[in-house]
Design an enzyme around this catalytic site. Sequence first.
Site, PDB file in Angstrom:
ATOM      1  N   SER A 167     -73.308 -26.079  -8.710  1.00  0.00           N
ATOM      2  CA  SER A 167     -74.140 -24.930  -9.060  1.00  0.00           C
ATOM      3  C   SER A 167     -74.377 -24.880 -10.570  1.00  0.00           C
ATOM      4  O   SER A 167     -74.999 -25.755 -11.132  1.00  0.00           O
ATOM      5  CB  SER A 167     -73.487 -23.641  -8.542  1.00  0.00           C
ATOM      6  OG  SER A 167     -74.346 -22.552  -8.691  1.00  0.00           O
ATOM      7  N   ASP A 316     -80.851 -21.610 -11.505  1.00  0.00           N
ATOM      8  CA  ASP A 316     -79.719 -22.427 -11.917  1.00  0.00           C
ATOM      9  C   ASP A 316     -79.902 -23.836 -11.344  1.00  0.00           C
ATOM     10  O   ASP A 316     -80.863 -24.094 -10.626  1.00  0.00           O
ATOM     11  CB  ASP A 316     -78.401 -21.771 -11.503  1.00  0.00           C
ATOM     12  CG  ASP A 316     -78.205 -21.713 -10.002  1.00  0.00           C
ATOM     13  OD1 ASP A 316     -79.201 -21.778  -9.259  1.00  0.00           O
ATOM     14  OD2 ASP A 316     -77.053 -21.585  -9.551  1.00  0.00           O
ATOM     15  N   ASP A 318     -78.839 -25.738  -8.941  1.00  0.00           N
ATOM     16  CA  ASP A 318     -79.077 -25.998  -7.523  1.00  0.00           C
ATOM     17  C   ASP A 318     -80.021 -24.976  -6.911  1.00  0.00           C
ATOM     18  O   ASP A 318     -80.243 -24.964  -5.700  1.00  0.00           O
ATOM     19  CB  ASP A 318     -77.773 -26.075  -6.734  1.00  0.00           C
ATOM     20  CG  ASP A 318     -77.064 -24.736  -6.600  1.00  0.00           C
ATOM     21  OD1 ASP A 318     -77.178 -23.908  -7.523  1.00  0.00           O
ATOM     22  OD2 ASP A 318     -76.381 -24.520  -5.579  1.00  0.00           O
ATOM     23  N   ASP A 320     -80.073 -21.845  -6.219  1.00  0.00           N
ATOM     24  CA  ASP A 320     -79.764 -20.748  -5.300  1.00  0.00           C
ATOM     25  C   ASP A 320     -79.730 -19.408  -6.032  1.00  0.00           C
ATOM     26  O   ASP A 320     -79.681 -18.356  -5.386  1.00  0.00           O
ATOM     27  CB  ASP A 320     -78.473 -20.997  -4.525  1.00  0.00           C
ATOM     28  CG  ASP A 320     -77.226 -21.084  -5.390  1.00  0.00           C
ATOM     29  OD1 ASP A 320     -77.348 -21.125  -6.631  1.00  0.00           O
ATOM     30  OD2 ASP A 320     -76.119 -21.129  -4.811  1.00  0.00           O
TER      31      ASP A 320
END
Length: 579
Positions: A167, A316, A318, A320
């Site tokens: 992340s 961010d 990734d 999400d």
Amino acid sequence: MANELITRARAWLAEDPDPDTRAELAALLSAAEAGDRDAGADLADRFSGTLQFGTAGLRGEMGAGPLRMNRAVVIRAAAGLAAYLRANATTGAGAHAARDGERLRAPLVVIGYDARHKSAAFARDTAAVVTGAGLRAALLPRPLPTPVLAFAVLHLGAAAGVAVTASHNPPRDNGYKVYLGDGSQIVPPADSAIADAIAAVGPLATVPRPDEGWETLGEEIVEAYLTRTAAALAPGSPRSAAVVHTPLHGVGGAVLEAAFARAGFPRPVAVPEQAEPDPDFPTVAFPNPEEPGAMDLALEKARAAVPQPDLVIANDPDADRCAVGIPDQGARGGWRMLRGDELGALLAHHLVRRGVRGTLAASIVSSSLIARVATAAGLPFRETLTGFKWLSRVPDLGFAYEEALGYCVDPAGVRDKDGITAALCAAELASVLKAEGRTPADLLDELALAHGLHATDQLSVRVADLSLIEEAMRGLRARPPRALAGLAVESAEDLADGGAGLPPTDGLRYRLAGTGEVSAARVVVRPSGTEPKLKAYLEVVLPVADRSALPAARSAAEELLRRMRTDLADAMGLAQPAG
């Protein structure tokens, strides 16, 4: 150096499948055996325990050894997950699970990955282990946002999903996030059952890892996700908002651009220095939109743009999470980033106004404003522990968010936070307000007038020694503060005891007495689940008589929050970070 440590390190070296970490460990061993104290300390640290599998799956610094993220650790994790799935065989509950013969086939595991170092290798190892265990494995076609993986679990009726991602952690980290067939991240007792299965894995040589046998999905899975993003928007809604976007060197850029194009928005203006995936994240200290400096390039792009854009949007790495900046003539440079709580309230109000039904939900560390929005709309509200593994499980969920920039605007499609569909909703809201001659800042003022000014802030202390966090929590439990910013602590709730419909968790919640100027205030203190930080979440609620009273109320709230941070840092016994 202890012979036992050397023996364990050599045993690990003998079965490490990765030439990179084998070379790293061999060099470390050689230096340590030659008397290099730093090398010896490093070696001891890497073998002082095992990277623990919990409700966040695995996450940690990459490198050789059992206390690092590496291929050996990932292979064991995959073998444990496969053993758990075989023992609890199910094909999942997605929209396509009932196709002819589907339930008679082996359970499917879908595997996604981001663009960090080793992510593709970790994903391939997982596919090989799952296949070798007699299950079906399907890899996403390329590095993609985590929400695409969460969508694919439901869409394909999978028994589980794995997202290889760290992340927004620093470049040196990687991670391993597990979803079960309901499309949500794992929670107890599944996490401990999988951890037990991982611990039972024998030597890596006994784990079958074929060179083929899994499926690599095509672009049709991305197309299916993009088609589903339309569910986040109202048919025929305005789509005029101009946006500057940055994926912060992550994997969200191309997918977000495609989603915006499909929805009919103007093409987002990219931040070129951050537009392409780069696992070294060269322009930011931490690839997290909340971190100081992370948004500088995007805000500079917005200030220079002619005409002025309506929003700055960041994901961010990734994708999400979603961060939004808005024009604000009172802010330095004419722009400011919204707090996660502000965007959460804006999206909740927008979705309610659009007619979305169901339960509104937020985590215990998020603002209480969303509860007021739900009550005013006649909708139920639910509070959960921190994390979408809890939020996504709220029955009849209509919308959920947590203050750390996570938003779920389409629970039926993605049962997790989704920075792509959240960005679409934010752009739709800005477009609607623009058509009405208003701005997001105007709507925040209106919400404050209707429900009181809900001001939030955070105290986050990063430590090098995790024992400092344990000591601080012990100290707060033994000696809870009696007052913060002059407001008496009315109740001190230890969340480790559970209660109020919440499972036990390591955290403390303080409710503060109101005064004539303060309606309510609360503080939640908890260790971060993904980073070496102790975090405190602060909120004060001030009544506001009319629009002219808003500036004074905001100044008063800012001062109260500043004093609360100072008093709480003293109570925790940890230095408050500068700034």
